[in-house]
Design a protein around this motif. Structure first.
Motif, PDB file in Angstrom:
ATOM      1  N   ILE A 147       1.063  -1.284  -0.052  1.00 19.15           N
ATOM      2  CA  ILE A 147      -0.056  -0.005  -0.033  1.00 19.15           C
ATOM      3  C   ILE A 147       0.844   1.226   0.009  1.00 19.15           C
ATOM      4  CG2 ILE A 147      -1.917   1.279   1.287  1.00 19.15           C
ATOM      5  CD1 ILE A 147      -2.734  -1.533   0.019  1.00 19.15           C
ATOM      6  N   VAL A 148       1.869   1.317   0.840  1.00 14.91           N
ATOM      7  CA  VAL A 148       2.961   2.327   0.765  1.00 14.91           C
ATOM      8  C   VAL A 148       3.516   2.657  -0.523  1.00 14.91           C
ATOM      9  CG1 VAL A 148       4.958   3.259   1.684  1.00 14.91           C
ATOM     10  CG2 VAL A 148       3.201   2.391   3.362  1.00 14.91           C
ATOM     11  N   ASN A 149       3.903   1.585  -1.093  1.00 15.62           N
ATOM     12  CA  ASN A 149       4.647   1.844  -2.232  1.00 15.62           C
ATOM     13  C   ASN A 149       3.617   2.238  -3.634  1.00 15.62           C
ATOM     14  OD1 ASN A 149       6.919   0.902  -1.372  1.00 15.62           O
ATOM     15  ND2 ASN A 149       6.783  -1.318  -1.932  1.00 15.62           N
ATOM     16  N   MET A 150       2.281   1.917  -3.330  1.00 13.80           N
ATOM     17  CA  MET A 150       1.432   2.327  -4.158  1.00 13.80           C
ATOM     18  C   MET A 150       1.135   3.821  -4.274  1.00 13.80           C
ATOM     19  SD  MET A 150      -1.583  -0.280  -4.242  1.00 13.80           S
ATOM     20  CE  MET A 150      -1.580  -1.930  -4.412  1.00 13.80           C
ATOM     21  N   PHE A 151       1.743   4.566  -3.082  1.00 11.50           N
ATOM     22  CA  PHE A 151       1.874   6.066  -3.080  1.00 11.50           C
ATOM     23  C   PHE A 151       3.170   6.525  -3.292  1.00 11.50           C
ATOM     24  CE2 PHE A 151       3.247   9.691  -0.784  1.00 11.50           C
ATOM     25  CZ  PHE A 151       2.181  10.471  -1.153  1.00 11.50           C
ATOM     26  N   LEU A 152       4.099   5.864  -3.096  1.00 12.47           N
ATOM     27  CA  LEU A 152       5.558   6.517  -3.160  1.00 12.47           C
ATOM     28  C   LEU A 152       6.014   6.376  -4.683  1.00 12.47           C
ATOM     29  CD1 LEU A 152       7.205   5.220  -0.082  1.00 12.47           C
ATOM     30  CD2 LEU A 152       6.392   7.588  -0.572  1.00 12.47           C
ATOM     31  N   PHE A 153       5.569   5.283  -5.454  1.00  9.49           N
ATOM     32  CA  PHE A 153       6.181   5.189  -6.552  1.00  9.49           C
ATOM     33  C   PHE A 153       5.658   6.074  -7.680  1.00  9.49           C
ATOM     34  CE2 PHE A 153       8.556   1.689  -4.613  1.00  9.49           C
ATOM     35  CZ  PHE A 153       9.581   1.588  -5.571  1.00  9.49           C
ATOM     36  N   PRO A 154       4.238   6.214  -7.556  1.00  9.92           N
ATOM     37  CA  PRO A 154       3.641   7.137  -8.558  1.00  9.92           C
ATOM     38  C   PRO A 154       3.907   8.578  -8.286  1.00  9.92           C
ATOM     39  CG  PRO A 154       2.218   5.491  -7.725  1.00  9.92           C
ATOM     40  CD  PRO A 154       3.264   5.164  -6.901  1.00  9.92           C
ATOM     41  N   PHE A 155       4.199   8.901  -6.721  1.00 12.46           N
ATOM     42  CA  PHE A 155       4.672  10.294  -6.424  1.00 12.46           C
ATOM     43  C   PHE A 155       6.175  10.567  -7.015  1.00 12.46           C
ATOM     44  CE2 PHE A 155       6.634  13.017  -3.546  1.00 12.46           C
ATOM     45  CZ  PHE A 155       5.835  14.233  -3.516  1.00 12.46           C
ATOM     46  N   SER A 156       6.932   9.467  -6.963  1.00 15.13           N
ATOM     47  CA  SER A 156       8.216   9.763  -7.300  1.00 15.13           C
ATOM     48  C   SER A 156       8.256  10.039  -8.841  1.00 15.13           C
ATOM     49  CB  SER A 156       9.092   8.165  -6.975  1.00 15.13           C
ATOM     50  OG  SER A 156       9.314   8.283  -5.626  1.00 15.13           O
ATOM     51  N   LEU A 157       7.163   9.173  -9.757  1.00 13.99           N
ATOM     52  CA  LEU A 157       7.296   9.370 -11.142  1.00 13.99           C
ATOM     53  C   LEU A 157       7.059  10.754 -11.424  1.00 13.99           C
ATOM     54  CD1 LEU A 157       5.628   5.999 -12.300  1.00 13.99           C
ATOM     55  CD2 LEU A 157       7.862   6.929 -13.012  1.00 13.99           C
ATOM     56  N   ILE A 158       5.773  11.395 -10.595  1.00 14.47           N
ATOM     57  CA  ILE A 158       5.529  12.685 -10.851  1.00 14.47           C
ATOM     58  C   ILE A 158       6.735  13.641 -10.590  1.00 14.47           C
ATOM     59  CG2 ILE A 158       3.779  14.555  -9.837  1.00 14.47           C
ATOM     60  CD1 ILE A 158       1.896  11.982  -9.407  1.00 14.47           C
ATOM     61  N   MET A 159       7.462  13.488  -9.741  1.00 12.84           N
ATOM     62  CA  MET A 159       8.502  14.336  -9.188  1.00 12.84           C
ATOM     63  C   MET A 159       9.652  13.955 -10.251  1.00 12.84           C
ATOM     64  SD  MET A 159       7.269  16.095  -7.079  1.00 12.84           S
ATOM     65  CE  MET A 159       8.592  16.919  -6.365  1.00 12.84           C
ATOM     66  N   GLY A 160       9.667  13.334 -11.146  1.00 12.10           N
ATOM     67  CA  GLY A 160      10.773  12.853 -12.210  1.00 12.10           C
ATOM     68  C   GLY A 160      11.596  11.722 -11.833  1.00 12.10           C
ATOM     69  N   GLY A 161      11.092  10.809 -11.206  1.00 12.20           N
ATOM     70  CA  GLY A 161      11.833   9.623 -11.136  1.00 12.20           C
ATOM     71  C   GLY A 161      12.223   8.775 -12.574  1.00 12.20           C
ATOM     72  N   GLU A 162      13.440   8.193 -12.452  1.00  6.11           N
ATOM     73  CA  GLU A 162      13.811   7.652 -13.766  1.00  6.11           C
ATOM     74  C   GLU A 162      13.503   6.327 -13.785  1.00  6.11           C
ATOM     75  OE1 GLU A 162      17.643   8.842 -15.070  1.00  6.11           O
ATOM     76  OE2 GLU A 162      17.164  11.017 -14.765  1.00  6.11           O
ATOM     77  N   PHE A 163      12.322   5.750 -13.926  1.00  3.77           N
ATOM     78  CA  PHE A 163      11.967   4.566 -13.942  1.00  3.77           C
ATOM     79  C   PHE A 163      10.253   4.470 -14.516  1.00  3.77           C
ATOM     80  CE2 PHE A 163      10.477   5.793  -9.876  1.00  3.77           C
ATOM     81  CZ  PHE A 163       9.231   5.376  -9.846  1.00  3.77           C
ATOM     82  N   THR A 164      10.045   3.467 -15.220  1.00  7.06           N
ATOM     83  CA  THR A 164       9.047   3.348 -15.618  1.00  7.06           C
ATOM     84  C   THR A 164       7.601   2.691 -15.102  1.00  7.06           C
ATOM     85  OG1 THR A 164       9.450   1.278 -16.992  1.00  7.06           O
ATOM     86  CG2 THR A 164       9.896   3.107 -18.300  1.00  7.06           C
TER      87      THR A 164
END
Length: 65
Positions: free
Chosen positions: A3-20
């Protein structure tokens, strides 16, 4: 963890994380979900089965003739 990762990873993508999204699903969500499943079965299901399955009263079916 899932559940935590379902928030953190999309947030990281929005903030410019370099993964798909495929990287997220394959390398994070799938292993975490499988780990939760195995952990739940091994650390919750099996102890409950071994401590309560043989101690419960036997059930008998009453059949009316």
């Amino acid at each position: 963890h899932s559940i935590v990762n379902m928030f953190l990873f999309p947030f990281s993508l929005i903030m410019g994380g370099e993964f798909t999204v495929a990287d997220y699903l394959l390398w994070n969500e799938l292993p975490v979900a499988l780990g939760n499943l195995v952990g739940g079965l091994v650390f919750v299901g099996l102890p409950i089965y071994f401590t309560h399955a043989k101690t419960s009263a036997a059930r008998k079916l009453k059949v009316k003739a």
